[in-house]
Scaffold this motif. Sequence first.
Motif, mmCIF file in Angstrom:
data_model
loop_
_atom_site.group_PDB
_atom_site.id
_atom_site.type_symbol
_atom_site.label_atom_id
_atom_site.label_comp_id
_atom_site.label_asym_id
_atom_site.label_seq_id
_atom_site.Cartn_x
_atom_site.Cartn_y
_atom_site.Cartn_z
ATOM 1 N N UNK A 165 0.828 -1.204 0.000
ATOM 2 C CA UNK A 165 0.000 0.000 0.000
ATOM 3 C C UNK A 165 0.867 1.260 0.000
ATOM 4 N N UNK A 166 0.237 2.380 -0.380
ATOM 5 C CA UNK A 166 0.902 3.677 -0.316
ATOM 6 C C UNK A 166 0.718 4.246 1.095
ATOM 7 N N UNK A 167 1.795 4.203 1.889
ATOM 8 C CA UNK A 167 1.723 4.581 3.304
ATOM 9 C C UNK A 167 2.279 5.996 3.508
ATOM 10 N N UNK A 168 1.507 6.821 4.242
ATOM 11 C CA UNK A 168 1.989 8.166 4.599
ATOM 12 C C UNK A 168 2.811 8.121 5.878
ATOM 13 N N UNK A 169 2.332 7.388 6.881
ATOM 14 C CA UNK A 169 3.133 7.169 8.088
ATOM 15 C C UNK A 169 2.624 5.947 8.841
ATOM 16 N N UNK A 170 3.480 5.468 9.743
ATOM 17 C CA UNK A 170 3.221 4.238 10.491
ATOM 18 C C UNK A 170 3.782 4.464 11.891
ATOM 19 N N UNK A 171 2.894 4.591 12.914
ATOM 20 C CA UNK A 171 3.304 5.002 14.253
ATOM 21 C C UNK A 171 2.776 4.013 15.284
ATOM 22 N N UNK A 172 3.639 3.601 16.217
ATOM 23 C CA UNK A 172 3.168 2.759 17.315
ATOM 24 C C UNK A 172 2.535 3.634 18.386
#
Length: 304
Positions: free
Chosen positions: A273-280
Amino acid sequence: MPVISVDHLTKDYGHGRGVFDVSIQVEKGECYGFLGPNGAGKTTTIRHLMGFSKPEKGKTSISDKDSWEHSAELKNTVGYLPGEVTLPQGLSGTGFLKMMEGMRNTKNDDYLKMLLDKFDLDPNISIKRMSLGVKRKLAVVTAFMHDPDILILDEPTSGLDPVMQETFIDFVKEEKARGKTIFLSSHIFREVDASCDRIAIIRDGSIVSEFRSGELKSSHDRIYRVSFKDESSYSRFIAKPFRFTSKNHDKLRARVQIEADRVGELTQCLCDYEIADFVEIPFTLEDYFMSFYDTGHHFEGVRA
């Protein structure tokens, strides 16, 4: 021996209302949080603890004294703050405090002054003229003014402004440090998380979980917030069989709760996928609480 005990309490009002086989043990010096939405059974349990209602089945006791049989004594010794406050309209706040001193046969002017200062309360006005927030502060002061060793607090910060809510939470922590035993019911996550040693979650009159507050911080679950660059990526991802704690179509992002040993599976999936951000996101009391309720329910806290 526990200071506060609820032993297989049942009171069935019909149509699924009431409490069903509820058991709670609160040890000396402990702050116990009773967490649930309105109507879950928190106030019913507390009314039985204070001896206002007789159990249909089971027993409630405080300091090993049956709540129903020793109701009058407990009302004078326990610091009780009801969820709904009803005060005599014909008195001033000062008159009401003096009346309560007489009923309890206790008087501690220095401690009372400390409470009035802490909660910024001027009692020298008519109760009839008090706002809801001022009446709530008067009820808080009344519950604590005889410096009781045991406190039963039902939705204690309801009606208080945010500043007074923080003042109250800090004060509860101070009282706990002095060795007080506190039973606190609430639907406000911040209040329970900040002050309680152990927490029970009640749903539809039954306890569905009980745990020490620190246990959540060591949970094996992880929560990630994923933001997408386009609607297609977002829509395809939320169709995947992951456990979503929230979805926000407008912002094209979602929160996923997943076991620690499956994080690799999640990150591998996101490569498509086209991801803008990934945050825990740290796993919170609210997240755990919501796992017992349908996502259609709304409680205090920020989602997605």
